[in-house]
Design a protein around this motif. Structure first.
Motif, PDB file in Angstrom:
ATOM      1  N   ALA A 180       0.851  -1.199   0.000  1.00 14.76           N
ATOM      2  CA  ALA A 180       0.000   0.000   0.000  1.00 14.76           C
ATOM      3  C   ALA A 180       0.884   1.246   0.000  1.00 14.76           C
ATOM      4  CB  ALA A 180      -0.912  -0.017   1.217  1.00 14.76           C
ATOM      5  N   GLU A 181       0.696   2.112  -1.005  1.00 19.56           N
ATOM      6  CA  GLU A 181       1.529   3.312  -1.132  1.00 19.56           C
ATOM      7  C   GLU A 181       0.794   4.587  -0.781  1.00 19.56           C
ATOM      8  OE1 GLU A 181       2.955   3.246  -5.092  1.00 19.56           O
ATOM      9  OE2 GLU A 181       4.281   1.509  -4.770  1.00 19.56           O
ATOM     10  N   SER A 182      -0.514   4.466  -0.482  1.00 20.00           N
ATOM     11  CA  SER A 182      -1.285   5.666  -0.152  1.00 20.00           C
ATOM     12  C   SER A 182      -2.349   5.286   0.875  1.00 20.00           C
ATOM     13  CB  SER A 182      -1.958   6.237  -1.411  1.00 20.00           C
ATOM     14  OG  SER A 182      -2.906   5.289  -1.925  1.00 20.00           O
ATOM     15  N   PRO A 183      -2.851   6.270   1.565  1.00 18.76           N
ATOM     16  CA  PRO A 183      -3.931   5.974   2.531  1.00 18.76           C
ATOM     17  C   PRO A 183      -5.161   5.349   1.862  1.00 18.76           C
ATOM     18  CG  PRO A 183      -2.973   8.120   2.966  1.00 18.76           C
ATOM     19  CD  PRO A 183      -2.387   7.670   1.657  1.00 18.76           C
ATOM     20  N   GLU A 184      -5.452   5.762   0.619  1.00 20.03           N
ATOM     21  CA  GLU A 184      -6.624   5.207  -0.051  1.00 20.03           C
ATOM     22  C   GLU A 184      -6.445   3.707  -0.313  1.00 20.03           C
ATOM     23  OE1 GLU A 184      -5.060   7.913  -0.852  1.00 20.03           O
ATOM     24  OE2 GLU A 184      -6.567   9.465  -0.391  1.00 20.03           O
ATOM     25  N   ALA A 185      -5.220   3.318  -0.751  1.00 19.97           N
ATOM     26  CA  ALA A 185      -4.975   1.895  -1.012  1.00 19.97           C
ATOM     27  C   ALA A 185      -5.043   1.086   0.280  1.00 19.97           C
ATOM     28  CB  ALA A 185      -3.619   1.708  -1.683  1.00 19.97           C
ATOM     29  N   LEU A 186      -4.496   1.671   1.367  1.00 21.44           N
ATOM     30  CA  LEU A 186      -4.539   0.983   2.652  1.00 21.44           C
ATOM     31  C   LEU A 186      -5.985   0.847   3.149  1.00 21.44           C
ATOM     32  CD1 LEU A 186      -2.872  -0.273   4.925  1.00 21.44           C
ATOM     33  CD2 LEU A 186      -2.728   2.004   5.973  1.00 21.44           C
ATOM     34  N   ARG A 187      -6.764   1.902   2.912  1.00 23.60           N
ATOM     35  CA  ARG A 187      -8.171   1.862   3.325  1.00 23.60           C
ATOM     36  C   ARG A 187      -8.926   0.775   2.559  1.00 23.60           C
ATOM     37  NH1 ARG A 187     -11.722   5.308   5.809  1.00 23.60           N
ATOM     38  NH2 ARG A 187     -13.918   5.077   5.168  1.00 23.60           N
ATOM     39  N   THR A 188      -8.661   0.695   1.251  1.00 24.35           N
ATOM     40  CA  THR A 188      -9.331  -0.330   0.435  1.00 24.35           C
ATOM     41  C   THR A 188      -8.968  -1.732   0.923  1.00 24.35           C
ATOM     42  OG1 THR A 188      -9.308   1.146  -1.487  1.00 24.35           O
ATOM     43  CG2 THR A 188      -9.604  -1.228  -1.894  1.00 24.35           C
ATOM     44  N   ALA A 189      -7.693  -1.942   1.260  1.00 24.30           N
ATOM     45  CA  ALA A 189      -7.268  -3.252   1.754  1.00 24.30           C
ATOM     46  C   ALA A 189      -7.929  -3.578   3.091  1.00 24.30           C
ATOM     47  CB  ALA A 189      -5.750  -3.278   1.889  1.00 24.30           C
ATOM     48  N   LEU A 190      -8.021  -2.557   3.978  1.00 25.43           N
ATOM     49  CA  LEU A 190      -8.661  -2.790   5.275  1.00 25.43           C
ATOM     50  C   LEU A 190     -10.154  -3.098   5.115  1.00 25.43           C
ATOM     51  CD1 LEU A 190      -6.961  -0.069   7.512  1.00 25.43           C
ATOM     52  CD2 LEU A 190      -6.615  -2.543   7.549  1.00 25.43           C
ATOM     53  N   GLU A 191     -10.801  -2.448   4.151  1.00 29.47           N
ATOM     54  CA  GLU A 191     -12.217  -2.751   3.914  1.00 29.47           C
ATOM     55  C   GLU A 191     -12.390  -4.191   3.457  1.00 29.47           C
ATOM     56  OE1 GLU A 191     -13.440   0.171   1.126  1.00 29.47           O
ATOM     57  OE2 GLU A 191     -13.795   1.730   2.641  1.00 29.47           O
ATOM     58  N   GLY A 192     -11.444  -4.670   2.629  1.00 30.60           N
ATOM     59  CA  GLY A 192     -11.506  -6.079   2.215  1.00 30.60           C
ATOM     60  C   GLY A 192     -11.303  -7.019   3.399  1.00 30.60           C
ATOM     61  N   VAL A 193     -10.381  -6.658   4.289  1.00 32.38           N
ATOM     62  CA  VAL A 193     -10.146  -7.469   5.487  1.00 32.38           C
ATOM     63  C   VAL A 193     -11.404  -7.513   6.364  1.00 32.38           C
ATOM     64  CG1 VAL A 193      -8.846  -7.589   7.639  1.00 32.38           C
ATOM     65  CG2 VAL A 193      -7.649  -7.131   5.483  1.00 32.38           C
ATOM     66  N   ILE A 194     -12.053  -6.346   6.523  1.00 34.20           N
ATOM     67  CA  ILE A 194     -13.280  -6.285   7.329  1.00 34.20           C
ATOM     68  C   ILE A 194     -14.382  -7.135   6.693  1.00 34.20           C
ATOM     69  CG2 ILE A 194     -15.124  -4.744   8.087  1.00 34.20           C
ATOM     70  CD1 ILE A 194     -12.981  -2.564   8.452  1.00 34.20           C
ATOM     71  N   GLU A 195     -14.464  -7.093   5.378  1.00 43.22           N
ATOM     72  CA  GLU A 195     -15.489  -7.896   4.696  1.00 43.22           C
ATOM     73  C   GLU A 195     -15.252  -9.389   4.923  1.00 43.22           C
ATOM     74  OE1 GLU A 195     -17.271  -8.565   0.176  1.00 43.22           O
ATOM     75  OE2 GLU A 195     -15.727  -7.047   0.563  1.00 43.22           O
ATOM     76  N   GLU A 196     -14.007  -9.798   4.806  1.00 44.02           N
ATOM     77  CA  GLU A 196     -13.687 -11.205   5.081  1.00 44.02           C
ATOM     78  C   GLU A 196     -13.996 -11.556   6.535  1.00 44.02           C
ATOM     79  OE1 GLU A 196     -12.776 -13.638   3.234  1.00 44.02           O
ATOM     80  OE2 GLU A 196     -12.262 -12.683   1.332  1.00 44.02           O
ATOM     81  N   SER A 197     -13.665 -10.635   7.467  1.00 41.01           N
ATOM     82  CA  SER A 197     -13.930 -10.889   8.884  1.00 41.01           C
ATOM     83  C   SER A 197     -15.425 -11.013   9.152  1.00 41.01           C
ATOM     84  CB  SER A 197     -13.343  -9.767   9.742  1.00 41.01           C
ATOM     85  OG  SER A 197     -11.935  -9.665   9.546  1.00 41.01           O
ATOM     86  N   ASP A 198     -16.225 -10.150   8.505  1.00 42.91           N
ATOM     87  CA  ASP A 198     -17.682 -10.242   8.684  1.00 42.91           C
ATOM     88  C   ASP A 198     -18.216 -11.585   8.200  1.00 42.91           C
ATOM     89  OD1 ASP A 198     -17.788  -7.737   9.790  1.00 42.91           O
ATOM     90  OD2 ASP A 198     -18.320  -6.716   7.914  1.00 42.91           O
ATOM     91  N   GLY A 199     -17.658 -12.079   7.102  1.00 43.21           N
ATOM     92  CA  GLY A 199     -18.088 -13.398   6.614  1.00 43.21           C
ATOM     93  C   GLY A 199     -17.765 -14.494   7.614  1.00 43.21           C
TER      94      GLY A 199
END
Length: 469
Positions: free
Chosen positions: A275-294
């Motif tokens: 991740a080279e920017s806050p936006e990319a890091l945010r997108t990755a964290l949202e994916g992690v949260i989605e997996e965690s919710d599942g």
């Protein structure tokens, strides 16, 4: 923990401690008491009847002899007494004057003063021609004749005493026989019961040692031990199913949750590495949260299935309208069905469509079935949701026009984490039908997967509830 002693002396003690032996002994005591009471009553009644017969005979003879005295005086009375006293099996006779001196009779001696008092009595006496000792006993009646003469007529009670002796011996032998037969019968019954209990105990030892496939033997005679064995076997079968389900869940969790956990870890690692920017890091964290919710939804589903199998949810049961639940679920999924090009049709028949159970759980089960029908129903098809009452049962069904499920796989898809190859392209973990099956079993119903030609029809049959609660 109470155990049975296998030593010979221990087995005998176990035999005496069995309920069957104690009940047999109790029945023996009750029977022996009743038998003793019956024999005692018979002996008493027989003795009383003999006494009454002797008294009646004595009274008849006194009346006859007193008539002889009235007709012919003392001379005729003495002649009549001498004649009767000489007959075989004669009664006892004695005639005395007013001073008590013997005039005639077959009695040699009486207790002093007995002849003085008139009336009926039972006393000892001595026979003529024998010793003067009072070694016999009789029932006697003393009658005073005109002129002060005394007339005594009696009957020896030897026959009565002999009957009492016979009854007493019968009494003792009968009691002894009853006790012996009772103890032998109690031992026989208790030993048979103890043998079956020992067999059950040995089986339970093997089961406690880890042999969960062991079952208690059923004799087939339908007695209380058979009923106990059948119920325990049913319980063991259910425990076995739960244990197998627990092993399957453990295996499935290890296999099916490994992939999303690995994917979750890889996403987090990729985000940290690239991740080279806050936006990319945010997108990755949202994916992690989605997996965690599942994953959280999976564990929530597993916890709900475990709670349903524990049957604790029955404490919250109440009567509700199934038709209203079906309508509510259909309204919720109608927009989603339209997006997939599917027509959602609801059919309700019968009044009232009431069920005693959990409104939320039944709604969740119907929603899971409708959700599966939307996923696998195919384009331009129809989903039919029906709730029909027939007699004392409610029939809920959800039918689609998709590819369906092969008949050889319909039993397997009810297990947890089981997904057919055709369904792996759709999101999910294979817990939907398992949850539905747990809800149906909680409500003591049945679940069947039927061919809809084309498509699949899931049919739930539940006992209808009372509208009055």
């Amino acid at each position: 923990m109470t155990t049975f002693d296998d030593a010979p002396g221990g087995r005998l003690r176990n035999l005496f401690r069995t309920t069957a032996f104690k009940l047999s002994v109790a029945y023996l005591l009750v029977f022996a008491t009743c038998a003793l009471a019956a024999l005692g009553y018979v002996a008493w009644n027989a003795s009383r009847v003999l006494d009454d017969q002797m008294v009646s005979t004595i009274e008849a003879e006194i009346n006859g002899l007193s008539e002889q005295y009235k007709v012919g005086g003392l001379r005729r009375l003495i002649a009549a007494v001498e004649r009767r006293a000489g007959e075989p099996g004669a009664s006892l006779y004695l005639v005395t004057n007013a001073a008590g001196e013997r005039l005639v009779g077959n009695i040699a001696a009486l207790p002093t003063g007995l002849i003085v008092d008139p009336g009926q009595t039972e006393a000892d006496y001595a026979r003529n021609g024998g010793s003067q000792s009072l070694d016999h006993r009789a029932i006697m009646q003393i009658f005073v004749l005109p002129g002060g003469f005394r007339l005594l007529v009696g009957r020896d009670v030897e026959e009565r005493d002999r009957l009492r002796s016979v009854i007493g011996r019968t009494f003792g032998s009968s009691v002894g026989l009853v006790v012996v037969l009772g103890v032998v019968g109690a031992w026989f019954i208790a030993s048979r019961v103890l043998k079956r209990v020992d067999a059950m105990t040995e089986t339970t030892r093997r089961i406690m040692a880890g042999d969960l496939d062991g079952r208690l033997a059923v004799a087939g005679n339908g007695d209380e031990l058979d009923r106990l064995a059948r119920n325990l076997n049913a319980m063991l079968e259910r425990i076995g199913e739960l244990m197998r389900g627990l092993r399957d869940v453990s295996d499935n969790i290890a296999h099916d949750l490994k992939t999303p956990l690995t994917r979750l870890r890889n996403r987090a690692e990729e985000a940290l590495r690239s991740a080279e920017s806050p936006e990319a890091l945010r997108t990755a964290l949202e994916g992690v949260i989605e997996e965690s919710d599942g994953l959280i939804r999976v564990f929530n589903a597993l916890l709900m299935i475990a709670r349903l199998e524990g049957a604790s949810a029955r404490e919250e049961f109440q009567v509700f309208d199934v038709g209203a639940v079906v309508q509510a679920v259909a309204e919720l999924y109608e927009p989603l069905a339209s997006e997939h090009g599917l027509a959602l049709v609801v059919v309700t028949e019968g009044d009232p469509l009431t069920l005693r159970g959990s409104r939320e759980l039944v709604g969740q089960a119907v929603a899971n079935l409708v959700d599966n029908a939307v996923k696998y129903g195919g384009p331009d098809g129809e989903i039919r949701v029906s709730a029909v009452r027939t007699g004392d049962t409610l029939r809920l069904s959800v039918s689609d026009s998709g590819p369906g499920i092969p008949s050889d796989a319909r039993g397997r898809v009810l297990d947890r984490f089981v997904r057919l190859e055709e369904a792996r392209s759709q999101p999910g973990f294979g817990l939907g039908l398992s949850l539905v099956n747990a809800v149906v079993r909680l409500h003591q119903g049945t679940l069947a997967l039927e061919d809809h030609a084309p498509g699949l029809s899931v049919v739930i049959t539940l006992p209808a509830g009372d509208a009055g609660g």
